[in-house]
Scaffold this active site. Sequence first.
Site, PDB file in Angstrom:
ATOM      1  N   SER A   8      15.175  67.822  10.043  1.00 56.83           N
ATOM      2  CA  SER A   8      14.892  67.622  11.470  1.00 56.83           C
ATOM      3  C   SER A   8      16.186  67.782  12.262  1.00 56.83           C
ATOM      4  CB  SER A   8      14.325  66.222  11.695  1.00 56.83           C
ATOM      5  OG  SER A   8      14.488  65.878  13.068  1.00 56.83           O
ATOM      6  N   HIS A  33      12.340  71.456  10.952  1.00 59.18           N
ATOM      7  CA  HIS A  33      11.488  70.519  11.702  1.00 59.18           C
ATOM      8  C   HIS A  33      12.051  70.331  13.108  1.00 59.18           C
ATOM      9  CE1 HIS A  33       8.487  67.247  11.750  1.00 59.18           C
ATOM     10  NE2 HIS A  33       9.381  66.515  12.405  1.00 59.18           N
ATOM     11  N   ASP A  35      11.487  68.520  16.633  1.00 59.56           N
ATOM     12  CA  ASP A  35      10.851  67.338  17.228  1.00 59.56           C
ATOM     13  C   ASP A  35      10.816  67.420  18.745  1.00 59.56           C
ATOM     14  OD1 ASP A  35      10.186  65.469  15.048  1.00 59.56           O
ATOM     15  OD2 ASP A  35      12.345  65.550  14.637  1.00 59.56           O
ATOM     16  N   MET A  37       9.722  65.736  22.198  1.00 59.37           N
ATOM     17  CA  MET A  37       9.356  64.431  22.773  1.00 59.37           C
ATOM     18  C   MET A  37       9.266  64.552  24.285  1.00 59.37           C
ATOM     19  SD  MET A  37      11.946  62.062  20.622  1.00 59.37           S
ATOM     20  CE  MET A  37      11.978  62.102  18.831  1.00 59.37           C
ATOM     21  N   HIS A  66       6.873  69.609  15.688  1.00 63.33           N
ATOM     22  CA  HIS A  66       6.222  68.292  15.737  1.00 63.33           C
ATOM     23  C   HIS A  66       6.123  67.863  17.196  1.00 63.33           C
ATOM     24  CE1 HIS A  66       6.608  63.726  14.524  1.00 63.33           C
ATOM     25  NE2 HIS A  66       5.433  64.009  15.043  1.00 63.33           N
ATOM     26  N   MET A  68       5.405  65.400  19.791  1.00 65.05           N
ATOM     27  CA  MET A  68       5.179  64.003  20.187  1.00 65.05           C
ATOM     28  C   MET A  68       4.982  64.021  21.692  1.00 65.05           C
ATOM     29  SD  MET A  68       8.027  62.349  17.701  1.00 65.05           S
ATOM     30  CE  MET A  68       8.842  63.922  17.497  1.00 65.05           C
ATOM     31  N   MET A 137       3.586  59.478   9.647  1.00 63.02           N
ATOM     32  CA  MET A 137       4.821  58.953  10.235  1.00 63.02           C
ATOM     33  C   MET A 137       5.210  57.673   9.496  1.00 63.02           C
ATOM     34  SD  MET A 137       5.998  60.981  12.521  1.00 63.02           S
ATOM     35  CE  MET A 137       7.374  59.924  12.972  1.00 63.02           C
ATOM     36  N   ASP A 175       7.578  61.730   7.514  1.00 62.08           N
ATOM     37  CA  ASP A 175       8.652  61.867   8.501  1.00 62.08           C
ATOM     38  C   ASP A 175       9.133  60.494   8.972  1.00 62.08           C
ATOM     39  OD1 ASP A 175      10.278  62.656  10.621  1.00 62.08           O
ATOM     40  OD2 ASP A 175       8.656  63.512  11.834  1.00 62.08           O
TER      41      ASP A 175
HETATM   42  C1  DX5 Z   1      11.025  60.671  14.778  1.00 57.90           C
HETATM   43  C2  DX5 Z   1      11.028  62.151  14.439  1.00 57.90           C
HETATM   44  C3  DX5 Z   1      11.678  62.460  13.142  1.00 57.90           C
HETATM   45  C4  DX5 Z   1      13.145  62.105  13.084  1.00 57.90           C
HETATM   46  C5  DX5 Z   1      13.482  61.824  11.659  1.00 57.90           C
HETATM   47  O1  DX5 Z   1      10.226  60.432  15.877  1.00 57.90           O
HETATM   48  O2  DX5 Z   1       9.705  62.637  14.355  1.00 57.90           O
HETATM   49  O3  DX5 Z   1      11.467  63.798  12.748  1.00 57.90           O
HETATM   50  O4  DX5 Z   1      13.991  63.084  13.562  1.00 57.90           O
HETATM   51  O5  DX5 Z   1      14.776  61.366  11.605  1.00 57.90           O
HETATM   52  P1  DX5 Z   1      15.297  60.472  10.385  1.00 57.90           P
HETATM   53  O6  DX5 Z   1      15.153  61.278   9.137  1.00 57.90           O
HETATM   54  O7  DX5 Z   1      16.718  60.216  10.758  1.00 57.90           O
HETATM   55  O8  DX5 Z   1      14.456  59.225  10.368  1.00 57.90           O
HETATM   56 ZN    ZN Z   2       9.316  64.645  13.422  1.00 53.24          ZN
END
Ligand code: DX5
Ligand code: ZN
Length: 220
Positions: A8, A33, A35, A37, A66, A68, A137, A175
Amino acid sequence: MDYILAPSILSADFKVLGQEMQKTAENGARYLHFDVMDGMFVPSISFGMPVLASIHNATNQLMDVHLMVQEPIRYIEAFQKAGADLVTIHLEACEDVEATITTIHECGMKVGLSICPETDAEMVLPYLSEIDMILVMSVHPGFGGQKFIPESLEKIRKIRAMIAERGLSVDIQVDGGICLANVRDVLDAGANIIVAGSAVFKGDPEKNTKDFMEILNSYE
Ligand code: DX5
Ligand code: ZN
């Protein structure tokens, strides 16, 4: 089953993002990956389509996006145009999960369906035969660097059993809070795609990727 590492980039050094990605790709990480948000579904804001469009060709990794994001159906086409190969949506964020899954497939991408720690495993059952991947998650979504929630292991076992009982081949991605010390527990529970942010990018990403891959390869 294919065992895959999906670093990620949330924890990467953004001023040299392409190089950071290459360090993981060259050492065996087949997915990247990404992310997204939106400050609504989760409290934080990360990055979106323009960043993906700029980096998606930096390696030949599969772009694992991903979302969110509240009502992700609004952005499916835009992420496809930006270079996404696999789009994961949150069950909790969609008014119409079915329509969102259909839209992703119609755009020619793979579909992942994600559930937060407080959502029961059974909630994915109606969609199991229509999706390519379940994302469990193992932290509350929103931030990198959190601690793995141990109850996630039971949920992974349950979902793997549900998939096997129906004779389906659906990937299980996990994740949040995964590191070298607990990744075997996650794989033993039935996951086959491992997301790791801080455990890959904090310190030496090349060595960290190699160490993860050594474990993943022992499962092939
Ligand atoms: C959290 C993200 C993850 C995050 C994981 O909301 O979806 O992908 O980046 O990071 P680590 O591996 O540091 O928990
Ligand atoms: Zn993620």
